[in-house]
Design an enzyme around this catalytic site. Structure first.
Site, PDB file in Angstrom:
ATOM      1  N   ASP A  70       0.885  -1.161   0.000  1.00  0.00           N
ATOM      2  CA  ASP A  70       0.000   0.000   0.000  1.00  0.00           C
ATOM      3  C   ASP A  70       0.922   1.209   0.000  1.00  0.00           C
ATOM      4  OD1 ASP A  70      -1.662   2.108   0.566  1.00  0.00           O
ATOM      5  OD2 ASP A  70      -2.369   1.352   2.502  1.00  0.00           O
TER       6      ASP A  70
ATOM      7  N   LYS B  43       2.838  11.368  -3.398  1.00  0.00           N
ATOM      8  CA  LYS B  43       1.833  10.667  -4.208  1.00  0.00           C
ATOM      9  C   LYS B  43       0.909  11.641  -4.950  1.00  0.00           C
ATOM     10  CE  LYS B  43      -1.656   7.064  -3.531  1.00  0.00           C
ATOM     11  NZ  LYS B  43      -2.179   6.121  -2.523  1.00  0.00           N
TER      12      LYS B  43
ATOM     13  N   GLU C 188      -7.138   0.589  -4.611  1.00  0.00           N
ATOM     14  CA  GLU C 188      -7.170   0.470  -3.147  1.00  0.00           C
ATOM     15  C   GLU C 188      -8.511  -0.075  -2.626  1.00  0.00           C
ATOM     16  OE1 GLU C 188      -5.982   4.430  -2.089  1.00  0.00           O
ATOM     17  OE2 GLU C 188      -3.950   4.076  -2.829  1.00  0.00           O
TER      18      GLU C 188
ATOM     19  N   ASP D 127     -12.619   5.715   2.609  1.00  0.00           N
ATOM     20  CA  ASP D 127     -11.182   5.731   2.950  1.00  0.00           C
ATOM     21  C   ASP D 127     -10.758   7.141   3.340  1.00  0.00           C
ATOM     22  OD1 ASP D 127      -8.428   5.675   2.989  1.00  0.00           O
ATOM     23  OD2 ASP D 127      -8.201   4.600   1.107  1.00  0.00           O
TER      24      ASP D 127
END
Ligand code: AMP
Length: 584
Positions: A7, A69, A146, A168
């Site tokens: 992850d 990211k 994800e 999330d």
């Protein structure tokens, strides 16, 4: 050949593996399962990855980078020291550190991985992630979404089609996806989010709040220099995390500022309720995103079979409550929200290299844990109820607390009797020990609030602490034999169903009075008193309705049911309605 699942997160990253049919997240040398996605160079030019890099971020931002990211797939350049890096090059450093972590933990070379990306990532962003893996020396077997990985971790591979909301909320980003799962196929139907919303924002709001409290206390501002503000921000994050398991938490930061020659400290207690008010507007935005994703998928909340929570910030209780109220269903739990994407990626990696993969094993507590408490009801005081603090089948480690208040005027002592079991009558359960909180100041009934905190660790040790509001910790009890068992996720599902059935069956309550008890949440007592007064003045139809509602509340209190807030608000509405009718 083993393959890992990774992850690669905005704030934190993890690496996991399937071994002997089981999947686990691999720890670093310090035992930490989480690697902050932060890269930097020390003063002397040494490469730092993870917590070490994060530690120097405030002091040396020119040599440190986080949240790379957000830039994946662009040619944004990051200057670290005297060199420029592209986003995928920084990501490659993080992936290399994770590969190394896995190799040290397993004692063998790792060359293959499955890496996760957000569902909304474009092709360019996916390609950049794959390239980063290759630079790090990993053959990227697959890039998966994800939410798909999270769903895999929950082992939702039934033959029936299930529609799942994956919510999330991490440190810096928020995503919600609607996924449809049939057997081995998982499809993302819609996805929305805000890549500038997460736990970091909650930290900043608390930081400002702490700054205000400091100003109120001392009449001067917290100094505006980067180092002091970084300390305040760290204190704010710790406070936020503490408030996920305590209703009140204390911040102490010595020498935060000065007035003339006097050093000034910040020492203050913050209530969870105040923190909740600070973050509520941001959480409302996340609910709107759920609605948009549902609309895009052409679905209504009723069409959703499950809700799963991902990301460290979903540990905040009000996040869970607001989602539950909004979607009308309790999120499925069982897997640590910040690890479940890595676990799912590892499962997928295991499948791709032909490992036989069992269900994920989780540690749960086999019996509910709680204390004996009295409740004040319109029928009088009912002592001896078993007030559950940690429900059976909670995933370990777990800590929870409840706030109770004194029951009688000038109550000097509160006895905390700890039990384990499922019976609504405390004495019918297994006693684990007791202790007293003594020398309480003379106050009217309900005037003293005591928070009882249960902490159950991975070794099966239960620590009970009590805190008198505003006074700090007072009592403590450690129980070593509170037990733990391992369940597979299938068994857990079954155990949960059994538990539901248990709660559905009515239990009659028959208790004998006892004096040193503590009572229910403070806001409930005045409502129940008001209800009792009204009962005497109502017509019989209304009185019957109210009595039914009170019986439901009593049951909910005895079972510590999650429905209590809902029933409480129903009672508030009822009383409001009745009182407006009364005055007409
Ligand atoms: P993630 O990106 O999923 O690793 O989530 C990281 C975020 O979760 C950070 O903002 C953390 O401060 C936050 N977090 C971790 N544990 C907790 C907790 N127990 N309560 C509240 N926030 C938490």
């Amino acid at each position: 050949m083993k393959a890992v699942g990774i992850d690669l997160g905005t704030t934190n990253s993890e690496v996991a593996i399937v071994e002997n049919g089981q999947v686990r997240v691999l720890p670093g040398e310090d035992g930490d399962l989480i690697l902050p996605s932060c890269v930097g160079f020390s003063d002397a030019g040494k490469l730092l990855v993870g917590r070490e890099a994060l530690r120097q971020y405030a002091a040396a931002p020119e040599r440190t980078v986080k949240s790379i990211k957000r830039w994946m797939g662009t040619d944004h350049k990051t200057i670290l020291g005297d060199k420029e890096y592209l986003p995928h090059e920084v990501s490659a450093i993080i992936l290399r550190a994770l590969k190394q972590r896995a190799e040290s933990a397993l004692g063998e070379t790792i060359t293959q991985a499955v890496i996760t990306v957000p569902a909304y990532f474009t092709d360019a962003q996916r390609q950049a992630t794959k390239t980063a893996g290759e630079i790090a020396g990993l053959e990227v077997l697959q890039i998966i979404n994800e939410p798909t990985a999270a769903a895999l971790a929950y082992d939702l591979r039934s033959q029936e089609t299930e529609r799942v909301v994956v919510y999330d909320l991490g440190g810096g980003t928020f995503d919600v996806s609607i996924v449809e799962i049939t057997g081995e196929v998982t499809e993302v139907l819609a996805s929305h989010g805000n890549n500038r919303l997460g736990g970091d924002d909650f930290d900043r709001l608390l930081q400002l709040h702490l700054g205000d409290l400091f100003r109120q206390q001392h009449g001067v501002d917290v100094p505006d220099d980067a180092a002091t503000q970084a300390r305040l921000l760290r204190a704010a994050e710790q406070l936020k995390i503490d408030l996920s398991s305590y209703a009140f938490a204390t911040v102490r930061e010595a020498f935060l500022g000065s007035k003339g020659k006097t050093a000034l400290h910040l020492e203050t207690e913050v209530a969870r309720a105040d923190f909740e008010e600070l973050i509520r507007p941001l959480l409302e935005e996340t609910l709107e995103a759920i609605d948009r994703a549902l609309a895009d998928a052409n679905l209504e909340p009723e069409d959703i079979d499950r809700v799963i929570l991902v990301g460290g910030s979903t540990r905040i209780p009000i996040v869970q409550q607001m989602i539950e109220e909004h979607l009308g269903q309790t999120p499925t739990d069982g897997i640590q929200p910040d690890l479940c994407v890595a676990l799912g990626a590892a499962l997928q990696a295991g499948v791709l290299v032909g490992e036989s993969v069992d269900a994920i094993l989780v540690d749960v507590i086999p019996h509910s844990l709680g204390i004996a408490a009295a409740v004040s009801t319109p029928m009088g005081i009912m002592p001896g109820y078993f007030s559950v603090i940690i429900p059976r089948n909670s995933v370990v480690p777990v800590s929870r607390s409840h706030v109770y208040s004194t029951l009688v005027d000038e109550q000097e002592v509160v006895e905390i009797e700890v039990f384990q079991g499922e019976n609504a009558i405390a004495e019918e359960n297994v006693p684990l020990g007791s202790f007293k909180v003594e020398n309480l100041p003379p106050k009217p009934a309900g005037g003293i609030q005591i928070e009882v905190h249960f902490d159950f660790d991975l070794n099966g040790i239960l620590t009970v602490t009590t805190t008198e509001k505003g006074k700090g910790q007072q009592g403590r009890l450690v129980v070593n034999n509170a037990g733990m068992q391992k369940l597979s996720s299938h068994e857990l599902k079954q155990a949960r169903a059994d538990l539901e059935a248990l709660f559905a069956s009515d239990e009659t309550i028959d208790v004998s009075p006892k004096n040193t008890a503590v009572a229910i949440a403070p806001e409930m007592a005045p409502l129940l008193n008001r209800a009792q007064q009204l009962l005497e003045t109502m017509d019989s139809e209304q009185a019957e309705e109210l009595q039914d509602l009170l019986a439901d509340i009593e049951n909910a209190i005895a079972n510590n049911s999650a429905q209590l807030p809902e029933l409480q608000s129903e009672l508030e509405d009822f009383l409001y309605y009745a009182s407006t009718n009364e005055s007409e």
